[in-house]
Design a protein around this motif. Structure first.
Motif, mmCIF file in Angstrom:
data_model
loop_
_atom_site.group_PDB
_atom_site.id
_atom_site.type_symbol
_atom_site.label_atom_id
_atom_site.label_comp_id
_atom_site.label_asym_id
_atom_site.label_seq_id
_atom_site.Cartn_x
_atom_site.Cartn_y
_atom_site.Cartn_z
ATOM 1 N N HIS A 1 0.873 -1.171 0.000
ATOM 2 C CA HIS A 1 0.000 0.000 0.000
ATOM 3 C C HIS A 1 0.910 1.220 0.000
ATOM 4 C CE1 HIS A 1 -3.755 2.189 0.651
ATOM 5 N NE2 HIS A 1 -3.048 3.007 1.413
ATOM 6 N N VAL A 2 0.779 2.085 -1.013
ATOM 7 C CA VAL A 2 1.714 3.191 -1.159
ATOM 8 C C VAL A 2 0.973 4.503 -1.324
ATOM 9 C CG1 VAL A 2 3.437 1.682 -2.254
ATOM 10 C CG2 VAL A 2 1.883 3.039 -3.683
ATOM 11 N N LEU A 3 1.653 5.567 -0.935
ATOM 12 C CA LEU A 3 1.248 6.927 -1.294
ATOM 13 C C LEU A 3 2.162 7.335 -2.434
ATOM 14 C CD1 LEU A 3 -0.449 9.472 -0.721
ATOM 15 C CD2 LEU A 3 1.399 10.232 0.818
ATOM 16 N N TYR A 4 1.560 7.608 -3.597
ATOM 17 C CA TYR A 4 2.330 7.807 -4.824
ATOM 18 C C TYR A 4 2.090 9.200 -5.382
ATOM 19 C CZ TYR A 4 4.204 6.828 -9.480
ATOM 20 O OH TYR A 4 4.943 6.862 -10.632
ATOM 21 N N ARG A 5 3.166 9.838 -5.837
ATOM 22 C CA ARG A 5 3.056 11.176 -6.445
ATOM 23 C C ARG A 5 3.108 11.055 -7.961
ATOM 24 N NH1 ARG A 5 6.126 15.813 -3.624
ATOM 25 N NH2 ARG A 5 4.192 15.605 -2.419
ATOM 26 N N ASP B 1 -0.972 13.508 -5.272
ATOM 27 C CA ASP B 1 -0.652 12.467 -4.298
ATOM 28 C C ASP B 1 -1.852 11.542 -4.127
ATOM 29 O OD1 ASP B 1 1.626 13.902 -4.131
ATOM 30 O OD2 ASP B 1 1.350 14.598 -2.068
ATOM 31 N N VAL B 2 -1.664 10.276 -4.517
ATOM 32 C CA VAL B 2 -2.759 9.315 -4.484
ATOM 33 C C VAL B 2 -2.312 8.044 -3.771
ATOM 34 C CG1 VAL B 2 -3.845 10.175 -6.598
ATOM 35 C CG2 VAL B 2 -2.081 8.412 -6.740
ATOM 36 N N GLU B 3 -3.250 7.339 -3.189
ATOM 37 C CA GLU B 3 -2.971 6.056 -2.555
ATOM 38 C C GLU B 3 -3.259 4.941 -3.549
ATOM 39 O OE1 GLU B 3 -4.598 5.429 1.279
ATOM 40 O OE2 GLU B 3 -4.288 7.499 1.937
ATOM 41 N N ARG B 4 -2.354 3.945 -3.542
ATOM 42 C CA ARG B 4 -2.505 2.839 -4.484
ATOM 43 C C ARG B 4 -2.201 1.504 -3.786
ATOM 44 N NH1 ARG B 4 -4.963 5.876 -7.028
ATOM 45 N NH2 ARG B 4 -4.630 6.643 -9.158
ATOM 46 N N HIS B 5 -2.939 0.488 -4.208
ATOM 47 C CA HIS B 5 -2.664 -0.890 -3.796
ATOM 48 C C HIS B 5 -1.895 -1.551 -4.934
ATOM 49 C CE1 HIS B 5 -3.426 -4.848 -1.910
ATOM 50 N NE2 HIS B 5 -3.541 -5.264 -3.165
ATOM 51 N N ARG C 1 5.303 7.082 0.554
ATOM 52 C CA ARG C 1 5.123 6.284 1.768
ATOM 53 C C ARG C 1 4.774 4.867 1.344
ATOM 54 N NH1 ARG C 1 1.371 9.197 4.192
ATOM 55 N NH2 ARG C 1 -0.403 7.881 3.617
ATOM 56 N N THR D 1 3.743 0.786 2.804
ATOM 57 C CA THR D 1 3.413 -0.188 3.840
ATOM 58 C C THR D 1 3.355 -1.567 3.197
ATOM 59 O OG1 THR D 1 2.086 1.442 5.045
ATOM 60 C CG2 THR D 1 1.738 -0.886 5.586
#
Length: 320
Positions: free
Chosen positions: A144-148, A155-159, A190, A192
């Protein structure tokens, strides 16, 4: 390097048995004289090597002698294979020299890590999350990442389900499902590591996916096209050239994608008189203006600084 050759000789003799100096030289792509020196170095180091003369002769290890090289753990063998194999031909050669029990590990690595050397106008980037991404690729662990990204929202969250890593001109990319899609590792803000594992598609081909991704990248990057004529023996790098045909004077007329007028202007000038730009007209006019400025600048020899006449000092109107 000599040390890597010595290791290679040990592996070859241990896995294939007796081999002549000529055969070793062919496998290692060195001279027979170099093999002789390497054999002497191994013998001096205490390795029990024996040389037999005659038609069926060659070098061999003492029966029962085993190096630790083929006693590598799976993890050690995987790391060794990943460390220095540049391409498919070399991979096949190294794989053939590996013991049978290690070959599946070599195949697993070549399917998940792909090195692509040519540049894309970029230098190496800081990638603090690269070790975590590589571990996820290897162990099929979801992230699980925070990607730019470049567009809003930035800034978006991606699985991610990482299938493989690609190194392109010092920049790391992770190819991940679902999709799959491509992400720059240095743009992960970021990360995880999740507990659950995913199943990597058996038919996924990392090298094939990357080749298709590059073609699509160049198509999107270079929407403008130029028509040029190339002198015999002159070629342009990069994909996307179309309608190439040779004309009566031996020059080749072709259509090529260009990133921008500025980039094409600089790129085509590097070819000098080996290229003629026909379209678009604004690019042809710009190159013509540059050529005219160069003629004006270099048309007459410049007087060397040492040959210029010295100026007499100006006499002061108010002597001291």
């Amino acid at each position: 390097m000599k040390s890597s050759r010595l290791v290679a000789i040990l592996l070859l003799l241990q896995t294939r048995g007796r081999m002549t100096a000529a055969r070793l030289a062919e496998e290692l792509e060195v001279s027979v004289r170099t093999v002789y020196r390497d054999i002497e170095a191994l013998s001096a180091a205490g390795v029990p090597l024996y040389g037999d003369a005659g038609h069926a002769g060659g070098y061999r290890l003492l029966d029962g002698y085993r190096t630790r090289l083929t006693g590598l753990t799976a993890d050690e063998a995987e790391a060794l294979f990943l460390a220095g194999v540049p391409g498919p031909a070399a991979q096949l050669k190294v794989r053939a020299a590996l013991p049978a029990e290690l070959r599946p590990h070599a195949d697993r690595i070549s399917g998940r890590f792909h090195l692509d050397a040519p540049g894309w106008y970029a230098s190496a980037d800081e990638t603090p999350y690269l070790p975590a991404v590589a571990d996820a690729v290897w162990n099929c662990r979801a992230l699980h990442v925070l990607y730019r990204r470049w567009r809003e929202p930035t800034d978006v969250e991606r699985h991610l389900e990482p299938y493989g890593l690609v190194l392109k001109a010092g920049r790391w990319y992770v190819v991940a499902g679902p999709g799959p899609r491509t992400y720059r590792v240095d743009q992960i803000l970021r990360l995880t590591s999740l507990e659950h594992r995913f199943t990597r598609p058996d038919d996924f081909d990392l090298a094939g996916y990357w080749a298709a991704y590059q073609r699509d990248f160049h198509d999107r990057l270079r929407p403008v096209r130029a028509v040029v004529r190339l002198a015999p023996g002159v070629s342009l790098p990069g994909p996307g050239q179309t309608d190439a045909r040779q004309e009566e004077d031996g020059w080749t007329r072709t259509t090529v994608p260009i990133e921008s007028l500025d980039h094409a202007h600089a790129e085509f000038l590097c070819l000098g008189t080996g290229i003629e730009v026909l379209e678009p007209p604004e690019l042809r006019d710009r190159i013509a203006r540059t050529a005219a400025e160069l003629v004006e600048r270099y048309g007459s020899p410049r007087t060397p600084a040492g040959d210029r006449p010295l100026r007499r000092p100006r006499r002061s109107a108010h002597p001291a």
